[in-house]
Structure formats: C-alpha cells, structure tokens
Design a protein around this motif. Sequence first.
Motif: not given
Length: 136
Positions: A16-29
């Motif tokens: 879940r943390r990895q998914v959240e991290s990936i989501k945050e990076r995707s949103i920033l990108k």
Amino acid sequence: AVVSTQSTGAALGDCRRQVESIKERSILKERSSTTRIDELEAQLGRATTTQTQLKRLKDEAEKRSQQRINEMRERLEQANNTTRSMQNYVNFLKQSYSSVFGDSNTSPYNGGGRLSPTYKRSPSPTRHGNLSFDMS
C-alpha cells in the motif's frame, strides 16, 4: 499461522505504501507535465504572434517596395518620353537649319548634335584672348 498473518499484513502494508508512493510520483509528474505543456503553449502563442507581426511587416515592406518600383518606372517612362521629345526637336531644328541654309554640310551641327564652331584668329584681341567664334 499468526506469524504468517502478520507477515502478510506487513507485506500488504508495504504494498500500500509503495502504491501511494507511486501515485504521489505520478501526480507530481503529471503536474510537472501539465506545467510544461502550459509553458510550451504560451511559448507557441508568443511565437505565433511574432510570426504574424513579422509577416505583416514583410507584406507592408513588399507593398512599399512595389509602389516605389512603380513610381520609378513611371519616372523612367517620363524621362524616356522627354528624351524622345528632345531628340525629335533637335531633328526638327536640324531639318529647319538645312532647309533655311542649304545643305547639311554647312550646318554647325556635325553628327551627334554637338555644335562645332570654326575658330579664327581675330586681328584685335578681345576679352577672350585673340580667338573669336565664327558660326557661319
């Protein structure tokens, strides 16, 4: 079975943390990409405006140049007409001189319309020295 449930829960938490991290990076990108797209669109707008202005200036310069060319052609045509008129008048004068004074060999005009006076020595000096002009 308890350890297995705890390790599964921990693994699920990591996922879940990895998914959240990936989501945050995707949103920033995505935000970064959107900002870059906005910047590029603004740059394109400025370039299009500049291109339009330059095209307008070029068209105006071409129009002015064409007007100047037309004016110069008209002036050249007027100068050519004046030259033809003057040549006709000179020819008229030559013919008149020839008909009044006889043959064209006695004309003071030889060839290209230049006056060719005969120079004679004057017995008495004048203010031009001792040369006088005899046009007869």
